[in-house]
Structure formats: C-alpha cells, structure tokens
Motif scaffolding. Structure first.
Motif, PDB file in Angstrom:
ATOM      1  N   THR A  42      27.423  10.241   3.856  1.00 28.69           N
ATOM      2  CA  THR A  42      28.265   9.533   4.816  1.00 28.69           C
ATOM      3  C   THR A  42      29.599   9.217   4.155  1.00 28.69           C
ATOM      4  OG1 THR A  42      27.459   7.324   4.193  1.00 28.69           O
ATOM      5  CG2 THR A  42      26.243   8.497   5.902  1.00 28.69           C
ATOM      6  N   GLN A  43      30.627   9.151   4.968  1.00 24.55           N
ATOM      7  CA  GLN A  43      31.968   8.825   4.491  1.00 24.55           C
ATOM      8  C   GLN A  43      32.695   8.002   5.546  1.00 24.55           C
ATOM      9  OE1 GLN A  43      33.598  12.778   3.878  1.00 24.55           O
ATOM     10  NE2 GLN A  43      33.155  12.713   1.688  1.00 24.55           N
ATOM     11  N   LYS A  44      33.631   7.191   5.083  1.00 29.90           N
ATOM     12  CA  LYS A  44      34.524   6.472   5.968  1.00 29.90           C
ATOM     13  C   LYS A  44      35.946   6.909   5.652  1.00 29.90           C
ATOM     14  CE  LYS A  44      35.542   1.821   7.672  1.00 29.90           C
ATOM     15  NZ  LYS A  44      35.242   0.374   7.540  1.00 29.90           N
ATOM     16  N   TRP A  45      36.636   7.456   6.650  1.00 27.91           N
ATOM     17  CA  TRP A  45      38.016   7.907   6.480  1.00 27.91           C
ATOM     18  C   TRP A  45      38.930   6.803   7.007  1.00 27.91           C
ATOM     19  CZ3 TRP A  45      38.642  13.757   8.052  1.00 27.91           C
ATOM     20  CH2 TRP A  45      37.695  14.520   7.362  1.00 27.91           C
ATOM     21  N   ASN A  60      39.704   3.757   8.733  1.00 26.15           N
ATOM     22  CA  ASN A  60      38.928   2.958   9.679  1.00 26.15           C
ATOM     23  C   ASN A  60      38.039   3.818  10.570  1.00 26.15           C
ATOM     24  OD1 ASN A  60      40.102   0.496   8.844  1.00 26.15           O
ATOM     25  ND2 ASN A  60      41.905   0.902  10.103  1.00 26.15           N
ATOM     26  N   PHE A  61      37.951   5.115  10.251  1.00 26.72           N
ATOM     27  CA  PHE A  61      37.224   6.045  11.115  1.00 26.72           C
ATOM     28  C   PHE A  61      35.891   6.409  10.479  1.00 26.72           C
ATOM     29  CE2 PHE A  61      36.426  10.487  12.603  1.00 26.72           C
ATOM     30  CZ  PHE A  61      36.220  10.179  13.933  1.00 26.72           C
ATOM     31  N   GLU A  62      34.793   6.079  11.178  1.00 27.08           N
ATOM     32  CA  GLU A  62      33.456   6.394  10.682  1.00 27.08           C
ATOM     33  C   GLU A  62      33.124   7.849  11.008  1.00 27.08           C
ATOM     34  OE1 GLU A  62      31.370   4.831   8.884  1.00 27.08           O
ATOM     35  OE2 GLU A  62      32.110   2.769   8.877  1.00 27.08           O
ATOM     36  N   GLN A  63      32.697   8.592   9.998  1.00 31.75           N
ATOM     37  CA  GLN A  63      32.306   9.976  10.171  1.00 31.75           C
ATOM     38  C   GLN A  63      30.814  10.092  10.515  1.00 31.75           C
ATOM     39  OE1 GLN A  63      35.298  11.705  10.305  1.00 31.75           O
ATOM     40  NE2 GLN A  63      34.590  13.173   8.800  1.00 31.75           N
ATOM     41  N   ASP A  64      30.431  11.224  11.079  1.00 33.53           N
ATOM     42  CA  ASP A  64      29.016  11.517  11.275  1.00 33.53           C
ATOM     43  C   ASP A  64      28.402  11.923   9.937  1.00 33.53           C
ATOM     44  OD1 ASP A  64      29.069  11.112  14.073  1.00 33.53           O
ATOM     45  OD2 ASP A  64      29.886  13.124  14.370  1.00 33.53           O
ATOM     46  N   PRO A  65      27.084  11.754   9.762  1.00 34.46           N
ATOM     47  CA  PRO A  65      26.458  12.122   8.488  1.00 34.46           C
ATOM     48  C   PRO A  65      26.390  13.636   8.291  1.00 34.46           C
ATOM     49  CG  PRO A  65      24.801  11.385  10.051  1.00 34.46           C
ATOM     50  CD  PRO A  65      26.126  11.097  10.673  1.00 34.46           C
ATOM     51  N   SER A  67      30.582  14.640   4.890  1.00 37.60           N
ATOM     52  CA  SER A  67      30.416  14.074   6.219  1.00 37.60           C
ATOM     53  C   SER A  67      30.680  15.166   7.247  1.00 37.60           C
ATOM     54  CB  SER A  67      31.364  12.885   6.427  1.00 37.60           C
ATOM     55  OG  SER A  67      32.713  13.299   6.248  1.00 37.60           O
ATOM     56  N   TRP A 103      32.036  16.031  11.656  1.00 40.85           N
ATOM     57  CA  TRP A 103      32.392  15.702  13.043  1.00 40.85           C
ATOM     58  C   TRP A 103      31.466  16.528  13.912  1.00 40.85           C
ATOM     59  CZ3 TRP A 103      38.454  16.462  13.022  1.00 40.85           C
ATOM     60  CH2 TRP A 103      39.038  15.471  12.217  1.00 40.85           C
TER      61      TRP A 103
END
Length: 244
Positions: free
Chosen positions: A37-40, A42-47, A79, A81
């Motif tokens: 998992t990653q956070k770009w 403030n944008f949460e990515q899909d696993p 991560s 999309w």
C-alpha cells in the motif's frame, strides 16, 4: 543492482548475524504474498498484490526463547489504480484499466524474535527488526508515453525514485516441527517505511476534462511504502553439542 552489491549484502547479513550467534543457530527460507500500500500525498492508492522471498539466520539458546536474527529478502512493493476510466489517445473511446506501480527492493532486516508460547507440537513467537531497503528496479518506464502525452509527470518516473529507504518490520508467527532439526513456519508481518521511496517536486501540467486540455498545478508528491506479508517456509536447526 549488480551481483557484487547483492553478494556484499548477503555477506553483511551473515557477518552481522554470525557475530550474534552463541553456539547453535538456525537457518530459514520463506516466501509468500505481499500486499503493498502507498499514500501519494493526500491520495490513497489501491493495494498491490505481489510476492516476496527471504533467507535468514538466527541464534538458538537452550537457556531462553530470545533469539537474534538477520534476514535478507526480495520484496515487490507498490500500489495500484483499479477500475479507472481513461480516454484512449487520439480518440473518444474510454477504457477501464488497472495501473500497477511496482518498486522491487532488496531488504536487510536485523532484529529479535521471542517465543511467548511453547508446546511439544508448536511454538508461537513475535518479532521486531530494523530494516534497510535498496531499490533494484521499478516498472515506471511503462508510463513514459502517458507522461509525454500530458506534457507533465502525471505518473511517477524513475529519476525521482530514492534508491535507499529504511523502516521497521514487526509481526509474529507459528512454528511446528517436522523432525528434531526441521520445522515449518507460518508468519505474518507488517513493514512500514520511515523514509520516502519517491519524492517529486511541485509542477505545472495539463489534464483533460471532457476531452479538452486544462492547465493545472500539482503539489509535491511523496510516496512511502507500507507492506503486509504472509509467509510460509522452513527452519533448519544447526545444533552444536560438545562431548567431554
């Protein structure tokens, strides 16, 4: 990473791990599922669902259940999309696609394990370690064409990837003997990074809204890994006994 660097990491693991060994020791091999998992920003990515493998060495003591260990592993982090609609280049057709962003790392972990329950048939343990990662490669070149189309780095690019990162690994496991010297293991860990895998400065770019180009400013982008792993493997005991 070339073979010399991989060999140096492996020798470092053996040296550091071996220096902590008392007499007997155990060797391990394991692998399994990685959920990245990653956070770009403030944008949460899909696993990202991927894989890993690792080799380890650990101390063995007759006096207590506390063990020191060193581990060298290969981990595919990142991560995704999923089910995102994109307009095809040069047409009005819309495709539903999945984009995967992979960061493949070699990781060295130094830490400790401790059994909190032991029976004749199994033992349960927890572990904690400090980890250093070296990035071997990514798949970000797949997105160079899209970045060129937009005229700005909408997708991450290799030049902003940080080769060295660090963090921690913690978790627990279940160990069950096959023989006096061979055991099976099932292990679950979580590995947060304390440093960024990727850092890109702010930029101005172009996005398409209703088929028309629109200028847009993008904030600095930072990407940090958080990884969950489920492993299965084997532990091989090397026991040294002295006879008078």
């Amino acid at each position: 990473m070339n073979m010399k660097k991989i060999l140096l990491l492996f020798i470092t693991m053996i040296f550091l791990g071996g220096s902590l060994m008392a007499q007997s020791r155990a060797y391990g091999v394991k692998g399994g599922l990685t959920i990245g998992t990653q956070k770009w920003g403030n944008f949460e990515q899909d696993p990202l669902f991927s894989y890993h493998g690792a080799l380890s060495i650990e101390s063995v003591s007759e006096a207590n259940s506390f063990r020191l260990f060193a581990q060298l592993g290969y981990h595919s982090k990142g991560s995704a999309w999923r089910n995102v609609q994109f307009r095809n280049f040069g047409s009005n057709n819309v495709s539903v696609v999945t984009r995967k962003f992979k960061f493949e790392n070699i990781a060295l972990v130094l830490g400790f394990k401790n059994n909190f329950k032991e029976t004749d048939n199994y033992s349960l343990y927890y572990l904690f370690g400090i980890r250093g990662d070296y990035n071997v490669r990514t798949n970000l070149k797949e997105y160079e064409e899209q970045n060129a189309f937009f005229g700005a780095p909408i997708y991450p690019f290799d030049e902003a990837v940080r080769k060295i990162t660090y963090g921690a690994t913690l978790g627990g496991g279940f160990q069950f003997p096959f023989t006096d010297y061979v055991s099976g293991i099932v292990e679950v860990t979580i590995s947060p990074d304390f440093s960024d895998q990727y850092r890109q400065g702010a930029f101005n770019g172009t996005v398409f809204q209703n088929g028309a180009p629109v200028a847009r400013s993008f904030a600095e982008r930072k990407i940090r890994n958080l990884v969950f792993e489920v492993s299965v493997g084997f532990r091989f005991l090397h026991k040294i006994e002295y006879v008078d």
